[in-house]
Design a protein around this motif. Sequence first.
Motif, PDB file in Angstrom:
ATOM      1  N   ALA A  36      -8.349   2.802  -7.298  1.00 38.02           N
ATOM      2  CA  ALA A  36      -8.106   4.235  -7.113  1.00 38.02           C
ATOM      3  C   ALA A  36      -8.159   4.973  -8.440  1.00 38.02           C
ATOM      4  N   LYS A  37      -7.589   4.373  -9.470  1.00 38.60           N
ATOM      5  CA  LYS A  37      -7.595   5.002 -10.800  1.00 38.60           C
ATOM      6  C   LYS A  37      -9.002   5.061 -11.358  1.00 38.60           C
ATOM      7  N   GLN A  38      -9.765   4.003 -11.169  1.00 38.64           N
ATOM      8  CA  GLN A  38     -11.140   3.939 -11.679  1.00 38.64           C
ATOM      9  C   GLN A  38     -12.034   4.980 -11.002  1.00 38.64           C
ATOM     10  N   LEU A  39     -11.874   5.156  -9.692  1.00 36.25           N
ATOM     11  CA  LEU A  39     -12.761   6.026  -8.919  1.00 36.25           C
ATOM     12  C   LEU A  39     -12.253   7.457  -8.795  1.00 36.25           C
ATOM     13  N   HIS A  40     -10.987   7.699  -9.138  1.00 39.34           N
ATOM     14  CA  HIS A  40     -10.353   9.006  -8.898  1.00 39.34           C
ATOM     15  C   HIS A  40     -10.443   9.355  -7.417  1.00 39.34           C
ATOM     16  N   GLU A  41     -10.233   8.346  -6.588  1.00 34.33           N
ATOM     17  CA  GLU A  41     -10.287   8.487  -5.131  1.00 34.33           C
ATOM     18  C   GLU A  41      -9.087   7.783  -4.523  1.00 34.33           C
ATOM     19  N   THR A  42      -8.637   8.285  -3.369  1.00 33.34           N
ATOM     20  CA  THR A  42      -7.589   7.591  -2.628  1.00 33.34           C
ATOM     21  C   THR A  42      -8.160   6.312  -2.021  1.00 33.34           C
ATOM     22  N   VAL A  43      -7.439   5.214  -2.190  1.00 33.74           N
ATOM     23  CA  VAL A  43      -7.824   3.919  -1.631  1.00 33.74           C
ATOM     24  C   VAL A  43      -6.686   3.461  -0.726  1.00 33.74           C
ATOM     25  N   VAL A  44      -7.033   2.968   0.453  1.00 28.69           N
ATOM     26  CA  VAL A  44      -6.041   2.608   1.463  1.00 28.69           C
ATOM     27  C   VAL A  44      -6.180   1.140   1.850  1.00 28.69           C
ATOM     28  N   TYR A  45      -5.035   0.476   2.020  1.00 31.74           N
ATOM     29  CA  TYR A  45      -5.017  -0.832   2.655  1.00 31.74           C
ATOM     30  C   TYR A  45      -4.344  -0.671   4.007  1.00 31.74           C
ATOM     31  N   TYR A  46      -5.019  -1.125   5.064  1.00 36.83           N
ATOM     32  CA  TYR A  46      -4.504  -0.998   6.420  1.00 36.83           C
ATOM     33  C   TYR A  46      -4.335  -2.379   7.034  1.00 36.83           C
ATOM     34  N   ALA A  47      -3.177  -2.630   7.629  1.00 36.68           N
ATOM     35  CA  ALA A  47      -2.905  -3.911   8.282  1.00 36.68           C
ATOM     36  C   ALA A  47      -2.269  -3.659   9.641  1.00 36.68           C
ATOM     37  N   CYS A  48      -2.752  -4.388  10.641  1.00 33.71           N
ATOM     38  CA  CYS A  48      -2.268  -4.191  11.994  1.00 33.71           C
ATOM     39  C   CYS A  48      -2.391  -5.497  12.768  1.00 33.71           C
ATOM     40  N   GLY A  49      -1.413  -5.774  13.617  1.00 33.65           N
ATOM     41  CA  GLY A  49      -1.479  -6.885  14.553  1.00 33.65           C
ATOM     42  C   GLY A  49      -1.099  -6.395  15.935  1.00 33.65           C
ATOM     43  N   GLN A  54      -0.796   6.185  -7.501  1.00 30.10           N
ATOM     44  CA  GLN A  54       0.579   5.885  -7.099  1.00 30.10           C
ATOM     45  C   GLN A  54       0.589   5.378  -5.659  1.00 30.10           C
ATOM     46  N   GLU A  55       1.426   4.421  -5.386  1.00 28.72           N
ATOM     47  CA  GLU A  55       1.465   3.755  -4.088  1.00 28.72           C
ATOM     48  C   GLU A  55       2.385   4.486  -3.114  1.00 28.72           C
ATOM     49  N   THR A  56       1.900   4.709  -1.893  1.00 28.98           N
ATOM     50  CA  THR A  56       2.689   5.291  -0.820  1.00 28.98           C
ATOM     51  C   THR A  56       2.583   4.393   0.405  1.00 28.98           C
ATOM     52  N   LEU A  57       3.703   4.124   1.049  1.00 26.85           N
ATOM     53  CA  LEU A  57       3.736   3.284   2.241  1.00 26.85           C
ATOM     54  C   LEU A  57       3.886   4.140   3.492  1.00 26.85           C
ATOM     55  N   PHE A  58       3.060   3.864   4.498  1.00 21.68           N
ATOM     56  CA  PHE A  58       3.211   4.430   5.835  1.00 21.68           C
ATOM     57  C   PHE A  58       3.331   3.262   6.802  1.00 21.68           C
ATOM     58  N   ALA A  59       4.315   3.294   7.674  1.00 26.85           N
ATOM     59  CA  ALA A  59       4.487   2.222   8.652  1.00 26.85           C
ATOM     60  C   ALA A  59       4.800   2.813  10.015  1.00 26.85           C
ATOM     61  N   THR A  60       4.197   2.234  11.042  1.00 31.15           N
ATOM     62  CA  THR A  60       4.471   2.645  12.412  1.00 31.15           C
ATOM     63  C   THR A  60       5.702   1.896  12.912  1.00 31.15           C
ATOM     64  N   ASP A  61       6.630   2.616  13.494  1.00 31.32           N
ATOM     65  CA  ASP A  61       7.825   1.987  14.065  1.00 31.32           C
ATOM     66  C   ASP A  61       7.435   1.346  15.399  1.00 31.32           C
TER      67      ASP A  61
END
Length: 202
Positions: free
Chosen positions: A122-135, A152-159
């Motif tokens: 993300a820092k190299q590209l000046h773009e938002t990069v996302v990791y998505y995980a789901c089961g 900077q890292e932000t966490l989003f989680a589905t309840d």
Amino acid sequence: MTWYAQEILLRATPAALQAVRNSALLAPFAYHLHSLQDIDWYLPEHRHGLPQDGLLVIRPVCAATAQGAQWHEEAILDTASLPLNPGTLHCLQADIATPLADQVPETSLPSVHLRSMLATLAKQLHETVVYYACGMWGGDLDFEYCLSYEPQETLFATDVCGHGHHTQRALHQALKSIGLTLPSAFFAPHTRSFDWAAHRLA
């Protein structure tokens, strides 16, 4: 029916495409989605677009011991093989495990190597990069979270415990952060019939 997604998502800008092509680790797992014209949308309200420049997806990305790693039935990008960049550790939240502990299997928690690599990209590209995980099992979510890096890292989680019926899914938040708003719960690349081979990054 069991289903997993463990992937890196970002806008397919020219710089992002070049950076991924130049990475011996990432390139073999990279896909460039620039059109969804051949999708069977089932219902008109399912139809959605892609971010500006298209979508760059690196998949599957998880630890070899993670829940779902063997389910993919294809080579995975093992997060244990990723380099650690000490220069990006300050971008990471001090504790990711605790807010995910009740819903995410320990083996499916994101490693610091993965998180550091995403912040670096993300820092190299000046773009938002996302990791998505789901089961999923039987159409119900077992777990779903995403990590967004700016860098900077932000966490989003589905309840998924029955308390979050009216909360926005992590998938929607992840895609919105890279310029894609879904009109429904349907996301074309997350259908079993999606032809990933047709989108492999050359």
